[in-house]
Write an enzyme that holds these catalytic residues in place. Structure first.
Site, PDB file in Angstrom:
ATOM      1  N   HIS A   1      23.140 -41.199  75.184  1.00 29.94           N
ATOM      2  CA  HIS A   1      24.521 -41.058  74.716  1.00 29.94           C
ATOM      3  C   HIS A   1      25.239 -42.401  74.738  1.00 29.94           C
ATOM      4  O   HIS A   1      25.849 -42.814  73.733  1.00 29.94           O
ATOM      5  CB  HIS A   1      25.249 -40.045  75.605  1.00 29.94           C
ATOM      6  CG  HIS A   1      26.676 -39.819  75.237  1.00 29.94           C
ATOM      7  ND1 HIS A   1      27.102 -38.712  74.531  1.00 29.94           N
ATOM      8  CD2 HIS A   1      27.799 -40.556  75.466  1.00 29.94           C
ATOM      9  CE1 HIS A   1      28.408 -38.779  74.343  1.00 29.94           C
ATOM     10  NE2 HIS A   1      28.867 -39.886  74.902  1.00 29.94           N
ATOM     11  N   GLU A   2      25.176 -43.082  75.871  1.00 28.39           N
ATOM     12  CA  GLU A   2      25.889 -44.357  75.974  1.00 28.39           C
ATOM     13  C   GLU A   2      25.283 -45.411  75.057  1.00 28.39           C
ATOM     14  O   GLU A   2      26.002 -46.240  74.500  1.00 28.39           O
ATOM     15  CB  GLU A   2      25.907 -44.839  77.427  1.00 28.39           C
ATOM     16  CG  GLU A   2      26.627 -43.915  78.391  1.00 28.39           C
ATOM     17  CD  GLU A   2      28.019 -43.517  77.917  1.00 28.39           C
ATOM     18  OE1 GLU A   2      28.681 -44.328  77.229  1.00 28.39           O
ATOM     19  OE2 GLU A   2      28.451 -42.386  78.217  1.00 28.39           O
TER      20      GLU A   2
END
Length: 705
Positions: free
Chosen positions: A473-474
């Site tokens: 996600h990051e």
């Protein structure tokens, strides 16, 4: 001055090892003075007073903005990841100066007039779409900074902005201090029954670092989540749950020194007053001026529709959990501190799989290398370690990103939890991509931060599959910043992107954590190197939508609470109630609509809700669900064509990822998909449409239909 102060070194990466708290204020004072002088020169330029062009007006402003951003992003980052009393004091002293300068720019009528004149010449000058979008955004920024307000109201606006910045910092510091202040020293190892070997070893290592025997548990996310989901001792789970959910409240300290109730009330009052000054009915309405959703009614309808789709499945899932606990554990009540623990037991029973057991297959080094390979296959870039760059901690790594042998971007990776580091995971801007007046490129550089368990002396860091998705996600956010092709700082990366669209690339990347082809790249047993066996993979995939309804409703509770809070907050109403009373009432009403199981009266999760009180998500937490719709819709194209289909990934890179804030988010989405967003893909991806249909069918049978 520049030679003595590392924060004033330009055209280079931050010299973290030489930066000291005493450097902050002199450096900031110098940069602000330089920016003010540059602004005076820009406004005095005869061209800008009559017929400005991009080079005479916007490029000098961008240079000043970049110099300030570089300095303050470095300081803000250190404040988040290496917090010390000295750095905190320097940050707190200087943060109002940054806010005041921003407000000063936004309320500068002469500068506003120059930008208006340039925008009026956009067709004459043949400004490109990114330049026009930047000017539109800048004019909106002027409006939202109160540029047209009378003098007295401008002054009040500036006071409110400054106070809000102070309050956000205070809120975040209170949460950090409350988190760090709590620990539990355990000498009876039986209390740790159920915890994985890695979780135990982390707790033992922490105890040793403090000169203690036994183990030490903390409220840091890896430790807390491990206890809540795997610790067999119910009393321990309850103790940690109550400590975690009472952080920064009147319950977690006898002196109330970290109590955020008054801070929250003042934040809400300041935001409500700001909105009123600018002519908006509520802060939620003001917030939506910069978002893709655009209207209060659209957000409320969006949340209502998803609640309707998620609530029945969520209630059915909790009933299944209750029945399981009654049958297997002879316990009639499933308390809030029991939900994660028994859910994990139920997951194991149904799918013969657990997050802790998966750790062995996801050593962090293997996951990183697999992630880099996936990115290479999708976007044609290679990511390699660079050990020659200064970092703020020995655990931090630095990477170069190349395309066709050319360096195009760089990033820092700070993956592990430690004292003095803010909880959570995030991407932040270290340097933004831009083309300077002398036609030199500044490459984008990102900070990518997580809070995983650090490796031990004799063991690697092992990730749960949930933590793997967090890293993906990051890195999705990171790709948005790093692979941009925009020439201007204001549209580069995530700059200028509508807040409710900014989660699209990050949530899209999570999908590669669930595909057999990509799992083969990111998994490898830490002892044998064996890729996650197909039998386990199939069980993992089967469990993907386990309690999807409960997860969805939890996010929707946060989103609805945040949005109602900021739409209904009025100064008089907040001040008429006791501290935290307005907020508690909105929370109670929200839970009446979304709650699947009761939470104890001691739960004060709102007092540590950094996203909306110290981050950028005020009246925008719905963005996570909004972007889930966008990402599921986009991924349906990859699912149809193949997850490594280069034509699809190239189109996504060209039409969305590289465009940053250069065009309106909805325009970019429609350009890629050929239509507006459709929530069907999300409901199908999470299995909610099928669960809801089964629940409706069952309800119909029970009603005799």
């Amino acid at each position: 001055m520049k030679q003595d102060n590392p924060l004033l070194q330009t055209n280079c990466l931050p010299a973290f090892k030489t930066i000291k708290p005493e450097h902050v204020k002199p450096a900031l004072t110098s940069v602000l003075a330089s920016n003010r002088a540059q602004l005076e020169a820009v406004l005095a330029d005869p061209r800008n007073q009559q017929a400005p062009d991009w080079n005479s007006l916007m490029l000098p402003l961008e240079e000043g903005e970049d110099s300030l951003n570089q300095l303050w992003s470095t300081v803000s980052h250190l404040h988040a990841v290496m917090n010390t009393p000295q750095l905190r004091a320097a940050y707190n002293e200087c943060q109002p100066l940054v806010t005041a300068f921003s407000t000063e720019l936004g309320q500068n009528s002469a500068l506003h007039a120059c930008v208006q004149r340039l925008y009026a010449r956009r067709e004459e000058l043949a400004l490109d779409s990114s330049q026009q979008k930047i000017l539109q955004d800048r004019l909106l920024d002027f409006k939202l900074a109160g540029v047209t307000l009378p003098a007295a109201e401008k002054t009040r606006f500036a006071e409110l902005e400054n106070r809000l910045a102070e309050l956000a910092t205070q809120f975040s510091n209170n949460v950090l201090d409350a988190t760090m202040a709590w620990s539990k020293h355990i000498t009876n190892e039986n209390l740790l029954a159920g915890l994985s070997a890695q979780a135990r070893q982390t707790a033992v290592t922490l105890a040793q670092s403090k000169g203690l025997d036994g183990a030490v548990l903390t409220l840091d996310a890896p430790c807390y989540l491990a206890v809540m989901s795997t610790a067999d001792n119910q009393a321990l789970r309850r103790e940690m749950y109550e400590a975690f959910t009472a952080r920064a409240s009147e319950l977690d300290s006898p002196t109330g020194e970290w109590d955020n109730r008054g801070v929250i009330d003042e934040i809400l009052c300041c935001r409500a007053e700001l909105a009123e000054l600018l002519g908006y009915a509520s802060y939620a309405e003001l917030s939506l001026a910069r978002k893709m959703a655009a209207s209060v009614d659209r957000v409320q309808d969006f949340l209502d529709d998803l609640i309707e789709s998620s609530l029945a499945p969520a209630k059915a899932e909790f009933e299944e959990l209750q029945q399981f606990v009654r049958t297997e554990y002879q316990q009639d009540v499933v308390n809030a501190w029991d939900v994660s623990y028994y859910s994990e037991k139920l997951r194991q029973r149904k799918f013969n799989i657990s997050q802790e057991e998966l750790r062995a297959y996801f050593p962090v080094e293997r996951v990183k290398q697999g992630l880099f390979e996936i990115i290479k296959r999708l976007y044609g870039v290679s990511i390699s370690r660079n050990t020659r760059v200064d970092t703020w901690h020995e655990q931090v790594e630095f990477y170069d990103i190349h395309r066709d042998g050319e360096l195009i971007a760089q990033c820092y990776l700070d993956l592990f939890s430690r004292e003095g580091k803010r909880q959570g995971a995030w991407m932040a801007d270290c340097r933004g991509r831009r083309l300077s007046r002398d036609r030199r490129w500044q490459l984008p550089v990102a900070y990518l931060v997580c809070n995983f368990n650090a490796p031990g002396a004799d063991s690697p860091s092992l990730l749960t599959h949930n933590e793997v998705t967090t890293l993906f996600h990051e890195f999705g956010h990171g790709l948005h910043h790093l692979l941009t092709r925009e020439n201007y700082l204001a549209s580069s990366g995530i700059n200028g992107v509508a807040w409710d669209a900014v989660e699209l690339p990050s949530q899209l990347m999570e999908n590669w954590c669930w595909q057999s082809q990509s799992i083969a790249l990111i998994s490898g047993h830490y002892q044998t190197g064996e890729v996650l066996p197909d039998a386990i993979l199939q069980r993992l995939l089967a469990a993907r939508n386990f309690q999807a309804g409960m997860r969805s409703v939890r996010q929707l509770e946060f989103a609805l609470f945040d949005f109602r809070l900021h739409h209904e907050a009025r100064v008089d109403a907040i001040r008429a109630e006791q501290a935290g009373g307005f907020l508690a009432r909105i929370l109670q009403q929200t839970r009446a609509r979304t709650q699947v199981y009761p939470v104890p009266a001691s739960n004060r999760f709102q007092n540590s809700f950094n996203h909306i009180f110290a981050g950028g998500y005020a009246a925008g937490y719905y963005s996570y669900k909004w972007a889930e719709v966008l990402s599921a819709d986009v991924f349906s194209r990859f699912a149809d064509a193949g997850i490594f289909d280069t034509e699809t990934s190239t189109r996504f890179l060209d039409k969305i990822l590289s465009k940053g804030g250069g065009r309106d988010a909805l325009t970019l989405f429609v350009d890629f998909m050929g239509r507006e967003p459709d929530p069907t893909a999300l409901l199908e991806q999470e299995g909610l449409s099928r669960i809801a249909a089964r629940a409706d069918e069952e309800n119909g049978k029970n009603a005799g239909i």
